[in-house]
Design a protein around this motif. Structure first.
Motif, PDB file in Angstrom:
ATOM      1  N   PRO A 144     -33.009 -14.430 -25.003  1.00  0.00           N
ATOM      2  CA  PRO A 144     -33.128 -15.555 -25.947  1.00  0.00           C
ATOM      3  C   PRO A 144     -34.403 -16.127 -26.473  1.00  0.00           C
ATOM      4  N   CYS A 145     -35.339 -15.641 -25.835  1.00  0.00           N
ATOM      5  CA  CYS A 145     -37.034 -15.963 -26.284  1.00  0.00           C
ATOM      6  C   CYS A 145     -37.357 -15.346 -27.610  1.00  0.00           C
ATOM      7  N   MET A 146     -36.409 -14.126 -28.075  1.00  0.00           N
ATOM      8  CA  MET A 146     -36.878 -13.454 -29.243  1.00  0.00           C
ATOM      9  C   MET A 146     -36.434 -14.419 -30.252  1.00  0.00           C
ATOM     10  N   LYS A 147     -35.459 -15.222 -30.217  1.00  0.00           N
ATOM     11  CA  LYS A 147     -34.923 -15.903 -31.462  1.00  0.00           C
ATOM     12  C   LYS A 147     -35.469 -17.564 -31.113  1.00  0.00           C
ATOM     13  N   LYS A 148     -36.105 -17.895 -29.940  1.00  0.00           N
ATOM     14  CA  LYS A 148     -36.335 -19.344 -29.745  1.00  0.00           C
ATOM     15  C   LYS A 148     -37.861 -19.613 -29.735  1.00  0.00           C
ATOM     16  N   TRP A 149     -38.624 -18.522 -29.284  1.00  0.00           N
ATOM     17  CA  TRP A 149     -39.934 -19.203 -28.839  1.00  0.00           C
ATOM     18  C   TRP A 149     -40.756 -18.959 -30.182  1.00  0.00           C
ATOM     19  N   SER A 150     -41.768 -19.906 -30.100  1.00  0.00           N
ATOM     20  CA  SER A 150     -42.706 -19.855 -31.166  1.00  0.00           C
ATOM     21  C   SER A 150     -43.726 -20.992 -30.720  1.00  0.00           C
ATOM     22  N   VAL A 151     -45.040 -21.258 -31.365  1.00  0.00           N
ATOM     23  CA  VAL A 151     -46.035 -22.265 -31.089  1.00  0.00           C
ATOM     24  C   VAL A 151     -45.393 -23.756 -30.815  1.00  0.00           C
ATOM     25  N   ASP A 152     -44.574 -24.164 -31.777  1.00  0.00           N
ATOM     26  CA  ASP A 152     -43.768 -25.314 -31.724  1.00  0.00           C
ATOM     27  C   ASP A 152     -43.009 -25.535 -30.645  1.00  0.00           C
ATOM     28  N   ILE A 175     -36.014 -15.017 -20.589  1.00  0.00           N
ATOM     29  CA  ILE A 175     -36.572 -13.548 -20.352  1.00  0.00           C
ATOM     30  C   ILE A 175     -35.813 -13.078 -19.264  1.00  0.00           C
ATOM     31  N   SER A 176     -35.665 -11.762 -19.020  1.00  0.00           N
ATOM     32  CA  SER A 176     -35.101 -11.032 -17.811  1.00  0.00           C
ATOM     33  C   SER A 176     -36.159  -9.862 -17.291  1.00  0.00           C
ATOM     34  N   ILE A 177     -35.904  -9.482 -16.195  1.00  0.00           N
ATOM     35  CA  ILE A 177     -36.595  -8.331 -15.450  1.00  0.00           C
ATOM     36  C   ILE A 177     -36.034  -7.195 -16.040  1.00  0.00           C
TER      37      ILE A 177
END
Length: 340
Positions: free
Chosen positions: A141-149, A213-215
């Motif tokens: 999910p972080c690949m679409k969600k994560w940003s500085v904001d 994320i996941s291992i």
């Protein structure tokens, strides 16, 4: 230049001009023009002309020399204003980062798209060969969600340790506790400051991030348990450097956003990499990888290396004890998994 009484230049009046003249050297040659090398060549002749007019107007505050000097002063002021304002000021005081390195074909790391566990084990894990894996974190999910904001929203109030300085081997390097929001405002938004968030407990402190994320499945090939895997967060601005060093565990370095230039050296080349002699930095090379002093470290040029520009969505397998150098090419967030 406006005079205190509202007039301009030498024509403002004999009394004011007498005060200005009293501050000048007696002779024209005494008013030296020592300029730095950053001043363009066209400026010096103009200043010399202005100096000549200045001394020529000494006894005639309202004469033709004064008018010519005023016009020349306007030219110099306009030129200076233009030079200072053709671009953002911060771009003028900022030191430009080195260019993006060109990765030559003969040194490029191999890339694999979603290899099977057996293929990875037999061809890379057992022989201890680094490789770039693609397609294995696309579902995070972080690949679409994560940003500085996004980090400001979910973790802004959290207090974390921040490393201050371009690299941990620099004398001015230090650590400081601050909130994630303060870190972003001071070191991510500010292009003239360098700080790095290297956090080993960030995902335990902020469950929302750990859920994104996941291992990697390939970690199951190790000898330890899942609880023994250390997950690290690496968040920093362009230009942050991890000096050439080695770690005591296998490493999967997953790039979420931004790019990183990475260079790898085999443990077999350790003697050519000049590790620090001190116990604290024995796992770190003394050599500046991208600007090596080959007089001081002559054997460094003998060491073979592989390199890559790690892109978002890619994961680099760094075998245990493999030397690696990392430079962030953009604002960057990476997640690493240390496992045995």
């Amino acid at each position: 230049m406006a005079a205190p009484d509202g007039g301009e230049g030498p024509a403002a009046g004999p009394a004011l001009w007498a005060e200005v003249r009293a501050l000048l050297p007696d002779a024209e040659e005494g008013l030296t023009l020592a300029l730095s090398g950053e001043v363009e060549d066209c400026v010096l002749p103009l200043l010399r002309r202005a100096r000549g007019l200045l001394y020529g107007a000494a006894g005639r505050p309202g004469g033709p020399e004064a008018d010519a000097m005023r016009r020349l002063g306007d030219v110099l002021c306009d030129y200076s204003w233009e030079k200072l304002n053709v671009g953002p000021w911060r771009e003028r005081v900022r030191i430009d980062p080195p260019p993006v390195p060109a990765v030559q074909p003969e040194e490029a790391l191999p890339r694999l798209h979603c290899p099977s566990l057996e293929h990875f084990r037999d061809n890379y894990l057992i022989p201890q060969k680094p490789v770039v894996l693609e397609g294995i974190i696309d579902h995070w999910p972080c690949m679409k969600k994560w940003s500085v904001d996004y980090f400001c929203q979910v973790a802004g109030c959290r207090t974390v340790p921040v490393e201050l300085g371009t690299r941990y081997t620099d004398e001015e390097w230090s650590q400081k506790l601050m909130t994630v929001s303060d870190f972003i405002n001071q070191y991510i938004a500010n292009e003239n400051s360098v700080g790095y968030l290297a956090q080993h407990q960030l995902f335990d402190q902020i469950p929302e991030l750990k859920e994104d994320i996941s291992i990697p499945d390939y970690c199951c090939l190790g000898e330890g348990e899942e609880d023994d895997i250390t997950i690290n967060a690496w968040f920093g601005p362009e230009g942050t450097i991890s000096p050439l060093h080695q770690d005591p565990q296998q490493n999967f370095l997953a790039q979420v956003f931004g790019r990183k230039y990475i260079r790898l050296y085999s443990p077999e080349d350790s003697e050519n990499l000049y590790p620090h002699e001190s116990q604290i930095l024995h796992n770190t090379s003394q050599v500046d990888v991208e600007d090596p002093d080959l007089v001081k470290f002559p054997n460094f040029g003998k060491a073979a290396f592989q390199s890559c520009i790690l892109m978002p969505g890619q994961v680099l397998f760094i075998p245990v004890k493999y030397w690696h150098y990392v430079r962030s090419l953009d604002i960057s967030f990476s997640v690493s998994f240390w496992w045995s």
